[in-house]
Design an enzyme around this catalytic site. Structure first.
Site, PDB file in Angstrom:
ATOM      1  N   ASP A  87      -8.895   0.816  -4.369  1.00  0.00           N
ATOM      2  CA  ASP A  87      -8.007   1.853  -3.594  1.00  0.00           C
ATOM      3  C   ASP A  87      -6.746   1.902  -3.742  1.00  0.00           C
ATOM      4  O   ASP A  87      -6.345   0.572  -3.307  1.00  0.00           O
ATOM      5  CB  ASP A  87      -8.677   2.175  -2.348  1.00  0.00           C
ATOM      6  CG  ASP A  87      -8.098   3.260  -1.568  1.00  0.00           C
ATOM      7  OD1 ASP A  87      -7.759   4.039  -2.347  1.00  0.00           O
ATOM      8  OD2 ASP A  87      -8.468   3.555  -0.354  1.00  0.00           O
ATOM      9  N   ASP A 133     -13.716   4.170   2.414  1.00  0.00           N
ATOM     10  CA  ASP A 133     -14.381   3.323   1.301  1.00  0.00           C
ATOM     11  C   ASP A 133     -15.527   2.759   1.779  1.00  0.00           C
ATOM     12  O   ASP A 133     -16.232   1.941   0.723  1.00  0.00           O
ATOM     13  CB  ASP A 133     -13.372   2.174   1.173  1.00  0.00           C
ATOM     14  CG  ASP A 133     -11.988   3.011   0.794  1.00  0.00           C
ATOM     15  OD1 ASP A 133     -11.941   3.712  -0.050  1.00  0.00           O
ATOM     16  OD2 ASP A 133     -10.939   2.490   1.542  1.00  0.00           O
ATOM     17  N   ASP A 145      -9.898  -0.323   2.409  1.00  0.00           N
ATOM     18  CA  ASP A 145      -9.053  -0.196   3.673  1.00  0.00           C
ATOM     19  C   ASP A 145      -9.770   0.754   4.631  1.00  0.00           C
ATOM     20  O   ASP A 145      -9.566   0.382   6.084  1.00  0.00           O
ATOM     21  CB  ASP A 145      -7.907  -0.634   3.581  1.00  0.00           C
ATOM     22  CG  ASP A 145      -7.319   0.620   3.248  1.00  0.00           C
ATOM     23  OD1 ASP A 145      -7.680   1.627   2.789  1.00  0.00           O
ATOM     24  OD2 ASP A 145      -5.914   0.717   3.450  1.00  0.00           O
TER      25      ASP A 145
END
Length: 748
Positions: A288, A515, A511
């Site tokens: 990400d 996710d 984070d």
């Protein structure tokens, strides 16, 4: 104002979890001592002791030393991991003594007044007192849809806040909370997948099945031949000790524990030992953007002057603590005279927040594409986006609505990400190792591409907006592109699954709450520094550093463990292979087993225990080959087969029994040293020194054996000497051929 006093806190029940992420010291000690093979060793030791030949109990001392070392290393690693895990724990804000303070999760008490914000994992059962939030209960229920919660609604521990903020009163903590009740009732935790553990389990199951029947048959054969009790026990014990690869499992657990300990020095918290191994097998890394290749911090690069006053009023009514809000609140002076009727917090699903203001209508703030505008974005801002900047827009509707339709643009704000150090170096290394990198983000794909190129990502990278992808093209899109923008949480999870279905071992880092689904689905998952408690709770590895290069460190640790264990496992199994085959031949053809326990102990120490300890901890950066069982069993069968052959020949020559015993012992040492040489390739000066010292140790072992056999008064007949030299030459030739084959196939 709701708050607890210090006296009330002292009397209240604390939030002590029943879920233990690591084995306790007691569990480590018992798991290392009370093993199946240690039990077998104890039984053999009792039988050997009953013969009063106590010198043959040396194998017990070796196992005790190995076990103590294993316990020490695991406890040392556990303590380091626990110390580091304290730093990784999320803080929670509570009201105490008329002020708001931050505390650890274990300090929360029943009756606590707790603040929850987007990204928080709910630590205890609670009821909402003020505010509104959306929660994701998928970790508890398996349902991925977000659930809206308002005043008086109940919150379950273990769920995650995906939007909004609220104040809650804690109703249940510790073992009384929902998440801990689930853990207590199931008493079953998911066993992390590991090829290495599976390989070893297979080997041990086969040995376990063979061990007991061979022991019984060896005893019956000796009794049938009229051997005395002492001879039967010592010869049988020699065979059985040889069958047990007692140090192999210990070596694996110690290697993984030491790896985890070494990574703590890099500020990396390993929450599952075997995931170090899994990363070494990874061929796709999914990142990400935010928090992974960027620090997660943002700065205001440019803002429309007409937008400032509106945003100062707008943001005054939101308590969000995400990077975007922090950057804007630091830049602006918040003030408001708006009378707010209703508001909706930003969510990763909608990509916007909104606020309804009396006499003014509704304002929406978020990603341009999701705000109901009918005209395309100005070229100036598209250019910013393509250069890696993040664009957020404020729009207005005179209607009181919750979804943006036919809105009017007020203005844009341009934000810039901070790039982490070492990203280019890390990208280049993974590309050189044929590890595919995919960047998956909720942001605009052009902006992500721009940031990625700034960070050193490959210039030929292909980026795509996942909102434009049709269902029938979804899999093809995932496999053919590098950067994915506007990805929803469910799409992230599905993308990981598609890669896995195409034979990839997938690592996922993230984070945020968005996710979590993908982190759970991946073969191995990372939570970055500053990650939400939700992301940390499902990740195998937690970073407590902003250094992007630690990915390289973890990969190298995994490679070192797997490659070195793959090498040294054949040393352990050579002895096992020989003992099983020769024991079977002894039963069938009434042969005497050539070694007594003390001889096997010396052979094991010099050709297995000492070299494997040093070789396991050397640096090894080779890419992992998926042929563990083939390599280990091939090497073990070659080494064991050579030893079986030469000892059978020595037996067929009808040598003096004492001389035959010494010859077999020497041949076993020579064969073992050649095995050490072979698994040590390619050589360096440290390995050469190790090999020389082992050879000296072998010579001392031979002298010790001669002294035990005849108190130093011993000589070999010419026939025995010729036999020893001839069979030593046979061992040399076969090993040289196998070494040449190995060099040719593995480019050593």
């Amino acid at each position: 104002m709701y708050f607890l006093t210090s006296e009330e806190v002292k009397k209240a029940k604390k939030n002590i979890s029943v879920i233990q992420p690591y084995k306790t010291t007691k569990e480590i000690i018992t798991s290392n001592i009370f093993t199946f093979f240690n039990g077998m060793i104890l039984i053999l030791a009792i039988f050997v002791a009953s013969t009063f030949h106590f010198e043959n109990l040396l194998f017990v001392l070796v196992i005790i030393i190995n076990t103590v070392i294993g316990i020490y290393q695991e406890i040392k690693a556990k303590n380091a991991l626990e110390e580091l895990s304290l730093l990784s724990k999320s803080k929670y804000r509570v009201n105490r003594d008329n002020k708001t303070v931050e505390i650890d999760i274990e300090e929360i008490v029943e009756g606590e007044y707790l603040h929850l914000n987007i990204g928080d994992q709910i630590p205890c059962d609670a009821n909402i007192i003020s505010g509104e939030i959306e929660v994701d209960e998928s970790l508890l229920t398996g349902e991925s849809d977000n659930i809206h919660k308002q005043i008086n609604d109940k919150l379950m521990s273990g769920s995650n806040v995906v939007s909004g903020s609220c104040l809650v009163k804690v109703t249940a903590v510790g073992e009384d909370s929902y998440i801990n009740k689930l853990a207590k009732e199931s008493k079953v935790f998911k066993k992390y997948p590991s090829k290495l553990r599976d390989y070893l389990d297979t080997i041990l199951k086969v040995i376990s099945v063979l061990l007991v029947p061979i022991a019984i048959m060896l005893y019956l054969r000796g009794h049938y031949q009229g051997q005395g009790y002492t001879e039967i026990v010592l010869k049988s014990a020699g065979a059985l000790v040889g069958m047990i690869p007692e140090g192999l499992i210990l070596l694996v657990s110690v290697s993984l524990a030491v790896s985890a300990y070494k990574l703590t020095r890099k500020k990396v918290l390993v929450q599952e030992l075997y995931c170090v191994e899994t990363l070494a097998r990874v061929d796709v890394l999914c990142f990400d953007k935010t928090g992974t290749i960027t620090t997660g911090n943002m700065n205001v690069f440019y803002i429309d002057e007409t937008l400032k006053e509106y945003l100062e009023n707008y943001l005054k009514h939101f308590d969000d603590e995400n990077a975007t809000s922090k950057a804007l609140k630091n830049y602006l002076t918040l003030k408001s005279d708006w009378e707010v009727l209703k508001k909706g917090a930003f969510s990763s699903k909608n990509k916007y927040s909104y606020i309804q203001v009396k006499d003014k209508g509704t304002y929406f703030f978020g990603a341009y594409e999701f705000l109901g505008l009918n005209e395309p974005m100005e070229e100036k801002y598209n250019s910013y986006k393509n250069d890696g900047y993040r664009i957020l827009s404020l729009v207005h509707s005179p209607e009181f609505i919750e979804q943006p339709i036919n809105t009017k643009l007020i203005g844009h704000v341009v934000l810039s990400d901070e790039i982490k150090e070492n990203t280019k170096k890390t990208f280049d290394y993974f590309n050189s190792q044929n590890v595919d990198i995919k960047i998956i983000s909720g942001d605009n794909h052009s902006a992500v591409l721009g940031v990625a190129k700034k960070a050193g990502f490959k210039e030929t990278a292909k980026a795509i907006d996942m909102t434009t992808v049709k269902e029938e093209n979804f899999e093809k899109t995932v496999l053919e592109n590098d950067i994915f923008g506007r990805v929803t949480p469910s799409q992230k999870e599905r993308m990981v699954e598609i890669l896995q279905n195409n034979g990839k071992t997938v690592a996922m880092s993230g984070d945020g709450v968005n996710d979590v689904l993908a982190l759970k689905k991946a073969d191995i998952s990372f939570a970055m520094q500053g990650a939400t408690s939700a992301a940390k709770s499902v990740s195998n590895i937690v970073f407590l550093t902003n250094d992007f290069g630690v990915f390289y460190n973890i990969l190298m640790e995994g490679r070192r463990v797997i490659n070195n264990i793959q090498k040294v496992a054949s040393l352990f199994l050579t002895k096992t292979f020989f003992s099983i085959v020769f024991a079977a031949l002894s039963i069938i053809f009434a042969l005497k087993f050539p070694f007594i326990p003390i001889q096997f102990t010396i052979i094991s120490a010099i050709t297995i225990g000492i070299p494997s300890f040093f070789l396991t901890f050397e640096e090894n950066k080779e890419k992992v080959r998926n042929n563990f069982m083939k390599d280990v069993l091939t090497n073990a069968s070659i080494g064991g087969g050579i030893l079986v052959t030469v000892i059978l020949i020595a037996n067929l020559l009808k040598l003096n029994p004492k001389e035959a015993g010494l010859i077999c012992f020497i041949l076993a040492l020579i064969n073992g040293l050649f095995m050490v040489y072979k698994v040590s390739l390619p050589l360096n000066k440290y390995k050469i020194i190790l090999f020389i010292l082992l050879s000296i140790g072998g010579f001392i072992g031979i002298l010790a054996n001669i002294f035990i056999l005849s108190k130093g008064n011993f000589s070999l007949s010419s026939k025995s000497l010729i036999t020893l030299l001839s069979l030593s030459l046979v061992i040399l030739i076969i090993h040289l051929i196998s070494i040449k084959y190995k060099k040719r196939n593995y480019n050593l």
